[in-house]
Enzyme design. Structure first.
Site, PDB file in Angstrom:
ATOM      1  N   ASP A 177      -8.682  -8.721   4.137  1.00 60.82           N
ATOM      2  CA  ASP A 177      -8.362  -7.671   5.110  1.00 60.82           C
ATOM      3  C   ASP A 177      -9.433  -7.556   6.182  1.00 60.82           C
ATOM      4  OD1 ASP A 177      -7.127  -5.591   6.372  1.00 60.82           O
ATOM      5  OD2 ASP A 177      -7.686  -4.081   4.907  1.00 60.82           O
TER       6      ASP A 177
ATOM      7  N   GLU B 240     -12.509  -2.321  12.414  1.00 64.75           N
ATOM      8  CA  GLU B 240     -12.533  -1.569  11.166  1.00 64.75           C
ATOM      9  C   GLU B 240     -13.709  -1.947  10.268  1.00 64.75           C
ATOM     10  OE1 GLU B 240      -8.898  -1.819   8.982  1.00 64.75           O
ATOM     11  OE2 GLU B 240      -9.644  -0.650   7.293  1.00 64.75           O
TER      12      GLU B 240
ATOM     13  N   GLU C 225       0.826  -1.218   0.000  1.00 68.03           N
ATOM     14  CA  GLU C 225       0.000   0.000   0.000  1.00 68.03           C
ATOM     15  C   GLU C 225       0.854   1.259   0.000  1.00 68.03           C
ATOM     16  OE1 GLU C 225      -2.603  -0.630   3.376  1.00 68.03           O
ATOM     17  OE2 GLU C 225      -4.084  -1.652   2.138  1.00 68.03           O
TER      18      GLU C 225
END
Lengths: 725, 725
Positions: A410, A438, A331
């Site tokens: 993820d 998240e 990333e």
């Protein structure tokens, strides 16, 4: 339970490094006087105390029995961690039984509790017949005429501390003194918390306020909260903490320099006193960004030298520094690829710098192409970690650990286990769980995550035949690793209750307990947590237990179905957006069209991801009939009219779970409101306010998802419930 | 063209307020010496100069003819604006003809150019036979034996400046001196630029870098660029500028206090020298946030008094301050609704404070419910401005102007005209265009916006029967307004070429020219701009003209079809996300399902929005057969198999325009590359790099939109082109 903090004026410079000793220490053999005045503050603060809000034992009989043992504590060592343990024990006894404790450095005679390492115990002539495992402990009565004597003996200092916490927990869980007695040890060597905190005080993916470590580009001055945090972590067996975000920004890159190290050493010393080693996230490009070198090439001698020098400096500030963690070539973070090197080259170079000090290097495996073309269905992000790292198996130094997220994507609400866990026979591996929610409701929604983690750990990789569970990979036993363990991304911020949602404390507690012992069930862990946090009252216990245990399925019901994941708003990841990540470059697709949905990851017709598993797992996922239905859309592209084992069509399943999920949230609220008056009002109100948000959001999820699929298919709900057009 | 700037050491304290006089001034009657050394810098900088990069006239014959006139300038007034005009003229003559100019305060005899106001001219005995309109000018030869004399006469100071710029433009456009002569005036009274700049240097919806006004929470120190910006604006007739964002944040709220006014007065004086008044965006809650009042209620005497005092202070710093603009009760901004008051109450209160100084209050009509439930199809954001403001017609003070966006939604590539323009007979109204390309390619894509603005201005509202064009509403003639005009949201930042994309300069130029005279055609404006920027060479002219003139349709082709708008990524609004705003609270929907797409805004079966227009417009939009097809999906929900007038189905139209749009971008690149060597390399390269981004993005738009509809409908492209599944 309370230990006087630095601002009680009792702080003494000592201990692990150059930091704070947490409490005063009397002369050996004399009772230690500890200021207990400050306890009152915490007494009132039920949100803040979490599972350490020790309430006075009201059972008179029980109290009397304990009192016999608890008046005198005998210990030998002056080690900081032992002193921490003594302080915790003393304070707990005072809180629980209202007993004034006396401490002794020499055999006090009469009844007492001996607290010490195995070495201390043997030195005093106690006979310990069993072998203690690393960081393990023993709690055992000494049967002596007319004396009530208990030994709390640790394999090492940490073991002592864990023994003390276990003893306290046993009391709080209502055990009689006669029943007290335990031998236990952590099954995982490294039990790490990862903080994604930034120096500006923000927390990446933090849903419980601002950082407790940093504010306004500085380390905070008030250390009380940090010490309290160390207690919480230590009480569930955490022995390492990464104190900054794996995305290492400009200022945090300098954490490894003398500009920041004095402040960081203070944090490290606080954690050290609780048996927790400090780790830092580092920036692979640091040699360029702060070292003024022209390169960060891991094979460049100058670069190696630079990291060596940096590491030397760190250890001069923090004697027991744990090591580095790094997110590289992931990333947009810099990494060895820039120089034509691979992950092993990068990791080994850093590991070499740490080696002389016994430090370890944790290299994250969250590596994938994040600039994918969505048009190309042959590219599969799920494959990335395995494709990147499997070829490097055996090429990492022995103080390198690869940190692998539980699933291949993820942290979605439902993913298969990462195939890397069964694949790296010659490499140290550790698990990365995400405690911060998240993709699982961001601590506005209730989602007890332990069952999900448990599933992962219980997954059989078949790496060495049946029974090759993930838990045995990460505890190092399957492949005989030098290092191994479990890391969790913290869900803690400066919110009053630490975790934003009071019930999200159960995830922090649960993470620690599960890392300590993956054989515990989710229910056992939840039950412990409820007991310690809310007490033993049946109605409270039953209600909260059922709320916790149902919560993950409920969350899954009203969000993305059958393992497909995503469907969230891009960027912040909160709330529904079915196509939010569908045409993006992140490799996160559901491929829903007018006929069907799902990602074909089979070898036969898809991306071939299923071949990353060993048999029989590979075949199970490959064949749609054998594929566990909760992962159906992760592995297969399926028509909406496909019949599930329930007899329902896929589309009807989507409608049913989404209508049902909302109803379940409504029922959860009903359950909770039934507890009015049964638990502290402040907690009651805060949880209720969160549940109301969850209900509103669940409806939004239900309607967006149902409408999305109705608009795409024109297929109506067989029960005629309201789907907006 | 260049006027020495403050850092040439020629700055003199003088002029409009307390600010900068832009150039030195000699004794009347004596030539003024002006340092021209700095011109060289700008000569090299083709990107920076925009349309003012005056190139030396190479035609010897032409030059000689001009030279006769241009050696001597005769002027009377010492007003700052006149001095600016003289400086511009002198500098231009020097640049164009390499002539050393002499200036005279008394009749110089021989050949000369007289520059002055009507009053100056009459005072010198020149006969002016025509009546000059406000801010208008006259350029006229005086036929005198043996003398070449030209008059540039303005109705007021601004008129003089505009006359000078017109004269310079005429030369640059290749006119012979004999052909020179013009009478012109601005058709719109207020020609405003709105800046959405924040004090931290960011520009909301800015795509050309950071603010040229602010940096690091301060007004910039270097005023050269601001002066150059004032020249650019003045040269196209802009006479007002709002220097801060309508979303007024914490620090900007204090712009109206003595903490910021000294700095703001410096900016204001620079603009003042170019005939541009400064306005400020204000925060309705300022009385609370900075005034320490308990309320901002517009009817509260304390609040009124506070604003009066604030206004008095502002005018003590900025004599010719223009007034306030305010975004109130819109997108979470505070406003009068909090106190049960309406927009008129709020606007009139502020207007009253400004009235004694001749200031005006601009109240934005971008008011709508931004917390809509997407499930409720009866709510229609398009209705909001009319529904909010129509009932208040006639209740606004005479120095209030309502500023209305061109369309009812928000600056989409295709919208109908806001029905408010035909509805507010008793209220001052002005148009708000968006020069910055928020939804039209963000200055990465080429999109010449003048044709779109032109369409809006040419739209017939039928408010007073046929011919009641929007242009007549905003020039104040239709309803005899005291104030009226056009505002444009700036596309300028600190990028080298001001606008990020060099060809986006045409939008800034075009906005000014169209505001000056809405009767100009888009082609005329574009031609002028190309001529002034790139010269008169046929190939260059033809290529760039065709690129500009085709660009809006091309952009529309590959983005959202037939007036439906949106389909962008939420937040930043760049790139395709068909459902990006579909399930949001912003009131921005396309309602695409498996059968059709579009918003039914008819009276018969929809939201009834069409009734906000007068007949025959209302019926035209109401009836699907009469509805202009480019707005079909704005007004009607239409099946994909609906046949358009072309004979194509709607779905095929979507496919065709999206495939076609990409091809058109590719052709645009071909056209541009044909200009290699014909235009400055720096501009060539920069434009090419932008076009390449545009092509890549256009493909992304094409594929996402086509795939989205293919996945939803299963209908294939009749030409069998590649649509990804």
């Amino acid at each position: 339970m309370y230990v006087p903090s630095v601002d009680d004026g009792l702080a003494v410079k000592a201990g692990c490094g150059f930091g704070w000793q947490i409490y005063g220490k009397g002369n050996l053999g004399n009772p230690i006087k500890i200021n207990r005045g400050v306890q009152k503050i915490n007494n009132k603060n039920s949100l803040y105390n979490c599972w350490l809000g020790l309430k006075r034992i009201r059972d008179e009989d029980l109290r009397q029995k304990y009192k016999k043992y608890c008046k005198n504590i005998f210990y030998k060592s002056n080690d900081t961690i032992i002193l921490t343990a003594i302080g915790e024990l003393e304070s707990a006894i005072n809180r629980l039984f209202d007993v004034e404790v006396k401490t002794y450095a020499e055999h006090p005679g009469g009844s007492y509790i001996f607290v010490g390492t195995l070495e201390d115990a043997l030195g005093e002539g106690y006979k310990i017949n069993i072998e203690l495992e690393p960081e393990g402990f023993l709690i055992q009565h000494l049967v002596q005429t007319g004396r009530n004597t208990l030994l709390i003996v640790g394999e090492n200092n940490n073991g002592v501390l864990y023994g003390v916490f276990d003893f306290i927990k046993s009391i709080c869980c209502g055990k009689n003194m006669d029943e007290i007695g335990n031998v236990d040890f952590p099954r995982n060597q490294l039990r790490l918390i990862n903080h994604w905190d930034n120096i500006n005080g923000n927390i990446e993916r933090g849903y419980a306020g601002q950082s407790i470590f940093y504010k306004d580009n500085q380390v905070v001055k008030d250390m009380v909260r940090i010490k309290d945090y160390a207690r919480l972590l230590s009480s569930v067996g955490i022995n390492g903490i990464v104190i900054n975000n794996v995305n290492v920004h400009k200022y945090e890159t300098k954490f490894i320099t003398e500009e920041y190290l004095p402040d960081i050493a203070i944090l490290a010393d606080i954690f050290c006193a609780y048996g927790i080693k400090t780790y830092l996230s580092v920036n692979f490009a640091a040699p360029i960004e702060i070292g003024k070198l022209p390169t960060a090439d891991p094979l460049d001698p100058q670069v190696k030298k630079w990291w060596s020098k940096v590491t030397e400096t760190i250890y001069s500030y923090i004697e027991d520094f744990g090591g580095f963690i790094i997110k590289a070539d992931s990333e947009f973070r810099p990494g060895p690829f820039t120089y034509g090197r691979n992950h092993a080259d990068g990791a080994n170079m850093l590991a070499e710098a740490l080696k002389p000090y016994g430090g370890i290097l944790i290299w994250r495996c969250f590596v994938y192409d994040c600039m994918v073309d969505w048009r190309d269905r042959s590219v599969d992000r799920a494959r990335a970690a395995y494709d990147n790292f499997k070829p490097l198996d055996g090429r990492f130094a022995d103080n390198v650990i690869l940190q692998v997220k539980n699933g291949p994507m993820d942290f979605q609400i439902r993913e298969p286990v990462s195939p890397l866990f069964g694949a790296m026979e010659k490499t140290n591996l550790m698990m990365e769980f995400q405690i911060t929610q998240e993709y699982t409701g961001q601590q506005k929604h209730l989602c007890y995550l332990v069952p999900m983690w448990k599933e992962t750990l219980d997954f059989d990789t078949y790496a060495k035949g049946e029974g090759s569970y993930v838990s045995k990979v990460v505890d190092g036993s399957l492949f005989n690793n030098k290092y191994s363990g479990i890391a969790g991304v913290s869900n803690v911020g400066d919110s009053k209750c630490w975790t934003g949602h009071p019930l999200a404390q159960a995830n922090l507690y649960g993470f620690g307990r599960l890392s300590w012992n993956p054989e515990m069930t989710s229910e056992e862990i939840a039950r412990e947590w409820v007991l310690l946090t809310f007490g033993s009252k049946g109605k409270v216990m039953n209600t909260i237990m059922s709320m916790l245990m149902d919560s993950r399925d409920i969350y899954e019901n009203y969000t993305s179905p059958l393992g497909i994941g995503w469907m969230v708003n891009p960027g912040h990841h909160y709330g529904p957006s079915v196509d939010g990540y569908e045409y993006s470059h992140w490799g996160t697709y559901h491929y829903a069209d007018f006929k069907g949905i799902g990602v074909d990851r089979t070898v036969a017709t898809g991306t071939g991801y299923t071949e990353q598993y060993r048999e029989p797992v590979s075949s199970m996922y490959e064949n749609i009939e054998d594929c566990p239905e909760e992962l159906l859309l992760f592995f297969h592209h399926v028509p909406y009219i496909y019949r599930l084992k329930s007899g329902k069509t896929l589309i009807q399943h989507i409608y049913d779970t989404h209508f049902g999920g909302v109803e379940q949230v409504a029922q959860t609220i009903e359950r909770w409101t039934d507890l009015l008056g049964e638990i502290p009002q402040e907690i009651y109100d805060l949880v209720l306010s969160k549940l109301e948000i969850q209900l509103k959001d669940a409806k939004e999820w239900r309607d967006v998802v149902n409408t999305y699929f109705y608009r795409k298919t024109g297929i109506k709900d067989t029960h005629g419930r309201k789907i907006f057009e």
